[in-house]
Design a protein around this motif. Structure first.
Motif, short mmCIF file in Angstrom:
data_model
loop_
_atom_site.label_atom_id
_atom_site.label_comp_id
_atom_site.label_asym_id
_atom_site.label_seq_id
_atom_site.Cartn_x
_atom_site.Cartn_y
_atom_site.Cartn_z
N LEU A 37 -77.35 -32.04 -13.92
CA LEU A 37 -76.48 -31.18 -14.71
C LEU A 37 -75.96 -29.97 -13.94
O LEU A 37 -74.87 -29.37 -14.04
N ALA A 38 -77.08 -29.19 -13.47
CA ALA A 38 -76.75 -27.57 -12.80
C ALA A 38 -75.91 -28.19 -11.40
O ALA A 38 -75.00 -27.15 -11.28
N LEU A 39 -76.04 -28.93 -10.60
CA LEU A 39 -75.37 -29.25 -9.36
C LEU A 39 -73.94 -29.75 -9.66
O LEU A 39 -73.35 -29.21 -8.92
N SER A 40 -73.93 -30.47 -10.54
CA SER A 40 -72.54 -30.87 -10.93
C SER A 40 -71.60 -29.81 -11.27
O SER A 40 -70.34 -29.59 -10.95
N HIS A 41 -72.04 -28.71 -12.41
CA HIS A 41 -71.42 -27.67 -12.72
C HIS A 41 -71.00 -26.62 -11.47
O HIS A 41 -70.12 -26.04 -11.42
N LEU A 42 -71.98 -26.52 -10.69
CA LEU A 42 -71.91 -25.86 -9.31
C LEU A 42 -70.76 -26.52 -8.50
O LEU A 42 -69.75 -25.63 -8.09
N PHE A 43 -70.61 -27.64 -8.45
CA PHE A 43 -69.50 -28.49 -7.77
C PHE A 43 -68.27 -28.25 -8.46
O PHE A 43 -67.30 -27.78 -7.68
N LEU A 44 -68.21 -28.29 -9.71
CA LEU A 44 -67.00 -27.99 -10.40
C LEU A 44 -66.41 -26.42 -10.16
O LEU A 44 -65.36 -26.40 -9.99
N LEU A 45 -67.13 -25.78 -10.32
CA LEU A 45 -67.34 -24.23 -10.32
C LEU A 45 -66.58 -23.80 -9.03
O LEU A 45 -65.48 -23.02 -8.78
N ASN A 46 -67.08 -24.29 -7.81
CA ASN A 46 -66.78 -24.13 -6.52
C ASN A 46 -65.15 -24.62 -6.00
O ASN A 46 -64.26 -24.05 -5.61
N LYS A 47 -64.90 -25.66 -6.90
CA LYS A 47 -63.60 -26.34 -6.84
C LYS A 47 -62.29 -25.60 -7.67
O LYS A 47 -61.31 -25.57 -7.49
N ALA A 48 -62.93 -25.01 -8.45
CA ALA A 48 -62.11 -24.05 -9.53
C ALA A 48 -61.50 -22.91 -8.97
O ALA A 48 -61.91 -21.95 -8.69
N GLN A 49 -60.09 -23.01 -8.65
CA GLN A 49 -59.53 -21.96 -8.04
C GLN A 49 -58.45 -21.30 -8.87
O GLN A 49 -57.91 -20.50 -8.27
#
Length: 302
Positions: A263-275
């Motif tokens: 859950l944490a890693l998937s959210h970090l991945f999506l946050l990193n992609k969010a530009q």
């Protein structure tokens, strides 16, 4: 006035956070063997009413202070867009505040006698806490000196969604304050603060122009993302440390820890992609539902 305008002002996608807070408290009471279903239902209704009141106040306050200017990106705000007048929203605020009070008093009338704590001091304490929640919800962006404009929103979320929401609702089931619940209460509060930070990262441009200096606005988007990751890491560590304290079998605990990590890693991945602001805005309901989903998973597993 169309109902859709009021639904937009109520911001229903934020309601999972209110439910997650009191359901987490109910979960902790369940593990202690003192769960009361009526208290859970009334706690949920009260928390949802407070959240809607807070959203109305935010719509009203940001419109008055200029934060919902044409520079703002994100869902349309009803008062700033002229869909709901300032006067009508003031009436709605009064009505929703009254509803919060009625639900809160009903909750106390059910919970305090049931836990044999219906002393005048207990009633006074809980009435003061309820009043503090209503005042904090209003003064976040409304009033003369809204604390949300100086970066106090994150701490307020931790206090009311984490410590008061979780520990307080657990107390209304059990009649005692359990310091061992500080770990999950703080973890949930930090996760809820992440939702506010997503909102503030999306609105950095318009907030800065309006003099609304949230933590995200002070940090700027790149460092606000690091702050967001720090909140996530701290909360996840607290959940990780708390899970072995539950009565759940070791294989189930291990599964919960794996689920937590994913859950944490998937959210970090999506946050990193969010530009873009659109991508950040999409993360808001996703993370809100993820928090509620985690609490629901715990209910089934613990």
């Amino acid at each position: 006035m169309p109902a859709r305008h009021w639904l937009a002002a109520a911001r229903l996608r934020t309601l999972p956070l209110a439910a997650a807070s009191v359901w987490c408290g109910g979960l902790l009471a369940k593990t202690a063997g003192h769960f009361n279903s009526t208290v859970l239902v009334l706690s949920t209704a009260t928390a949802a009413a407070l959240q809607i009141f807070s959203n109305f106040a935010n719509d009203y306050g940001d419109a008055r202070h200029g934060a919902d200017s044409p520079l703002r990106q994100g869902p349309e705000r009803m008062v700033a867009a002229g869909r709901i007048s300032l006067r009508t929203m003031r009436y709605a605020l009064a009505a929703s505040a009254l509803l919060c009070c009625l639900l809160g008093i009903t909750l106390l009338a059910v919970a305090l006698p049931a836990i044999q704590a219906a002393r005048p001091q207990a009633w006074l304490l809980w009435l003061l806490l309820g009043a503090a929640a209503v005042i904090a919800a209003f003064t976040y962006t409304a009033g003369r000196k809204p604390y949300g404009y100086s970066g106090g929103g994150d701490a307020s979320v931790l206090l009311f969604f984490g410590w008061l929401g979780v520990l307080g609702s657990e107390y209304l089931h059990t009649g005692r304050l359990n310091l061992g619940s500080l770990l999950p209460a703080t973890a949930l509060g930090l996760w809820c603060a992440m939702v506010l930070n997503l909102n503030n990262m999306r609105d950095i441009r318009s907030d800065t122009a309006a003099g609304k200096y949230t933590i995200a606005a002070r940090l700027g988007l790149p460092r606000a993302k690091y702050y967001h990751a720090a909140l996530l890491a701290a909360a996840s560590l607290m959940w990780w440390l708390w899970l072995p304290q539950t009565a759940t079998a070791a294989p189930i605990r291990a599964g919960l820890q794996v689920f937590l990590l994913l859950l944490a890693l998937s959210h970090l991945f999506l946050l990193n992609k969010a530009q873009s602001w659109q991508a950040l805005d999409q993360l808001l309901p996703q993370w809100s539902l993820s928090i509620l989903g985690w609490v629901c998973v715990l209910w089934m597993a613990v």
